[in-house]
Design a protein around this motif. Structure first.
Motif, PDB file in Angstrom:
ATOM      1  N   GLY A   1       0.793  -1.219   0.000  1.00 42.91           N
ATOM      2  CA  GLY A   1       0.000   0.000   0.000  1.00 42.91           C
ATOM      3  C   GLY A   1       0.826   1.269   0.000  1.00 42.91           C
ATOM      4  O   GLY A   1       0.308   2.352   0.232  1.00 42.91           O
TER       5      GLY A   1
ATOM      6  N   ASP B   1      -2.265   9.244  -0.444  1.00 38.86           N
ATOM      7  CA  ASP B   1      -3.183   9.680   0.597  1.00 38.86           C
ATOM      8  C   ASP B   1      -2.638  10.893   1.346  1.00 38.86           C
ATOM      9  O   ASP B   1      -3.333  11.872   1.575  1.00 38.86           O
TER      10      ASP B   1
ATOM     11  N   ASN C   1      -0.402   3.970  -2.400  1.00 38.06           N
ATOM     12  CA  ASN C   1      -1.660   4.548  -1.939  1.00 38.06           C
ATOM     13  C   ASN C   1      -1.456   5.468  -0.753  1.00 38.06           C
ATOM     14  O   ASN C   1      -2.053   6.524  -0.653  1.00 38.06           O
ATOM     15  N   LEU C   2      -0.605   4.987   0.165  1.00 33.42           N
ATOM     16  CA  LEU C   2      -0.359   5.737   1.387  1.00 33.42           C
ATOM     17  C   LEU C   2       0.254   7.097   1.047  1.00 33.42           C
ATOM     18  O   LEU C   2      -0.177   8.131   1.542  1.00 33.42           O
TER      19      LEU C   2
END
Lengths: 332, 169
Positions: B153, B160, B156-157
Motif C-alpha cells: 500500500g 493519501d 496509496n499511502l
C-alpha cells in the motif's frame, strides 16, 4: 508472545486493506481517508424510553458533523444504552459511533453486541475502558473490566479481520466497522501517553478521539511526540473540545469528571468575563481554530453535555460548515 | 536462567500440576513473598516484567496495558484518590529497568480469569500462563500486517498523504 495455532493458520488476516482502501465505508472513514478535516459530536442519551428524545437531538447534530457518538453510560451514570441508541440512529439514517465501555460488560456480551450493532448498520465503534463506577450515582455496582481498551480494540479487529471470536470460533459474516479508541494527553504520566497511543495503534485502532482539550500547550507537546513517532500517519486523530458554561462549571468539572484537566488561566478568564457562557463558547471556538493548526490533527470531536444546539452553533461559528457533501466524497 | 530453572524442575513435572497437591504450597509461598513485595493479587499469570515490576491487578480497573484516562493531575487514581496510580508507578519504575524496561510497550492479551488464586509459578512452568485465547492474534501478526501495508500500500499511502496536505484546511 505466544501465537495461537488458529491465528497462525489464518491467512485472511495477512491481507489488510491499505490505508486508502475502505474497510467499513462509513462516512467518517470516507471523510478522513479523503483527507478532509472531520467533525464528530457527542449525543448524550436520554433518561427516557421515548425514541423521540434521541431523534430530536440527532436532528440538531446531523447536518453539522460527520458522525454522532453514542455514549455508553459515560461518567458511570445510567442512561439509554449506547447500542440501542445506535439502533435508533441507524434506523433514522444517521451515522453513529458506537461507544463500548469495558466497565459494565464482559467479553461475551461485548462481542455479541459488536455483531448486533454491525447488523443494525453501525459502521464505527469506539473502544473505551470506561469511567469507574464510583464516578456515577450507583457506586455500589460491580465494576466488570474483563477486557481493557487495548484488548477490546484487538478483539474487534480479530472479529473484523480474521472473522472469528476471541475463542477462534468462526463468524459467518464479520462486522465491517471502523475502529477507534480514546486517548487523554492531559493526564499523567505525560511521557508515556504518546507511547500508549502507539500501543493502541498496535492493538488495532484506526482513529482516535481525545479527551476534552483545554490546555493547548500540553496538546502541542503531545502531538509533537506523536508526529516524531510517525503515528499521525497511522492514526486519524480527532481532538476533543467543548464549551465551559461558567467558571463554577469549570471548577466542578475538573474536580468531579475523571480525566478532565482545565488550567487555572482558563478558569480565571471565565471568571473575569461579563457573560461567562458567551466567553466559554468563544474560548471553545478559539481552541478549535488553534487545534486545526497543529500538525497531525485530522479533526475535532465536539462535546457538550445535553447542549446539542450549542454544539451546532460552535461548529458553525468555528468555520467548519458546510460539511463535505456525499457528492464531493464520491468524486474522489 | 529461565531455561536452567525449567530444566531443573522438569523431573518434578508430575507434581507441578495446576490444582495438584503441591500447588497449595506454592500458593502460600507466592502469597507471602509476592504479596509482601508487590501486593500480589494472585491473578495466576504474572506480568511484572511488562509493568515495571508493579502489580497491575492493584489497578481498580485491572488494566494490564497502561493507565486509563482518569489519572488525576497529582498522579493519583481516579477511583481511590489517596492511592498513586499503579501505572504512573509502573512507568517510572520501568524507566529504571535496563533489561525489561521496554516490555511495558507490549500489548498484553486479556486476563485468563480462571487462573485467579492459582500459582503463577506453576502456570508459568506448565505453560498455562502463556496460553492466549485461541482466537487471539499476537503482536507478530500485527507487525506482518504493517509490513504488508508498507509494501502493497506504499503508493496509496503516499498518495493519501499528499492528498491530505493539499486538501486539509
Amino acid at each position: 508472545m505466544q501465537i495461537s495455532r488458529s491465528a497462525r493458520n489464518d491467512t485472511t488476516f495477512f491481507v489488510p486493506p491499505p490505508s486508502s482502501n475502505l474497510v467499513s465505508g462509513s462516512r467518517l472513514e470516507r471523510v478522513l481517508k479523503a483527507g478532509r478535516f472531520a467533525v464528530t459530536a457527542e449525543l448524550n442519551p436520554p433518561d427516557s424510553a421515548d425514541p423521540q428524545a434521541v431523534y430530536d437531538r440527532a436532528l440538531v447534530l446531523a447536518t453539522v458533523c460527520d458522525a454522532i457518538n453514542a455514549t455508553d453510560a459515560s461518567g458511570a451514570h445510567c442512561h439509554m444504552s449506547s447500542v440501542s441508541m445506535c439502533a435508533l440512529l441507524t434506523r433514522a439514517g444517521y451515522e453513529p459511533i458506537y461507544q463500548i465501555s469495558c466497565r459494565d460488560r464482559n467479553r461475551i456480551a461485548i462481542q455479541g453486541d459488536v455483531l448486533g450493532a454491525a447488523a443494525m448498520g453501525v459502521k464505527n465503534v469506539l473502544c473505551l475502558t470506561g469511567d469507574g463506577v464510583q464516578a456515577g450515582d450507583q457506586p455500589e455496582a460491580k465494576p466488570v473490566f474483563d477486557l481493557d481498551s487495548l484488548t477490546l480494540l484487538r478483539t474487534v479487529r480479530i472479529m473484523r479481520d480474521a472473522g472469528q471470536f476471541l475463542s477462534g470460533r468462526k463468524l459467518d459474516v464479520p462486522p465491517r466497522v471502523f475502529v477507534g479508541a480514546a486517548e487523554n494527553p492531559f493526564a499523567p504520566p505525560f511521557d508515556f501517553r504518546p507511547l500508549r497511543l502507539q500501543k493502541k495503534w498496535q492493538a488495532g485502532a484506526e482513529f482516535i478521539q481525545t479527551q476534552y482539550c483545554f490546555d493547548i500547550a500540553r496538546l502541542r507537546e503531545f502531538m509533537q511526540r506523536v508526529v516524531d513517532l510517525g503515528l499521525h500517519e497511522k492514526l486519524y486523530i480527532l481532538v476533543g473540545v467543548g464549551p465551559l458554561r461558567s467558571a463554577r462549571v469549570a471548577e466542578w468539572m475538573r474536580t468531579n469528571v475523571p480525566g478532565v484537566h482545565i488550567p487555572d488561566t482558563m478558569v480565571e478568564r471565565l471568571r473575569g468575563a461579563e457573560n461567562q457562557a458567551r466567553e466559554g463558547k468563544k474560548l471553545c471556538i478559539e481552541l478549535i481554530q488553534q487545534v486545526r493548526e497543529i500538525p497531525g490533527v485530522r479533526g475535532v470531536h465536539v462535546m457538550a453535555y445535553r447542549q446539542e444546539e450549542l454544539v451546532a452553533e460552535i461548529i458553525d461559528e468555528a468555520g467548519l460548515l458546510p460539511r463535505v457533501t456525499e457528492k464531493d466524497l464520491a468524486r474522489r | 536462567m529461565y531455561d536452567a530453572t525449567h530444566n531443573a524442575l522438569a523431573p518434578f513435572q508430575r507434581w507441578l500440576k495446576p490444582r495438584g497437591s503441591v500447588e497449595k504450597t506454592f500458593i502460600v509461598a507466592e502469597e507471602i513473598t509476592k504479596g509482601a513485595l508487590f501486593n500480589c493479587q494472585m491473578c495466576g499469570q504474572c506480568v511484572l516484567h511488562s509493568t515495571g515490576m508493579t502489580c497491575p491487578m492493584n489497578c481498580p480497573k485491572n488494566l494490564r496495558n497502561g493507565p486509563c484516562g482518569g489519572v488525576r493531575a497529582n498522579g493519583h487514581c481516579e477511583i481511590i484518590p489517596e492511592m498513586r496510580c499503579v501505572w504512573v508507578q509502573a512507568w517510572e519504575r520501568s524507566r529504571a529497568m535496563p533489561e525489561y524496561g521496554n516490555e511495558i510497550l507490549n500489548v498484553l492479551p486479556p486476563v485468563n480469569r480462571r487462573l485467579q488464586n492459582t500459582s503463577a509459578w506453576i502456570n508459568e512452568f506448565t505453560g498455562i500462563a502463556q496460553k492466549n485465547p485461541a482466537g487471539w492474534i499476537g503482536v507478530n501478526e500485527i507487525l506482518m500486517r504493517d509490513a504488508n501495508v508498507i509494501s502493497s500500500g506504499a503508493r496509496n499511502l503516499a498518495a493519501d498523504n499528499a492528498d491530505f496536505s493539499l486538501r486539509s484546511k
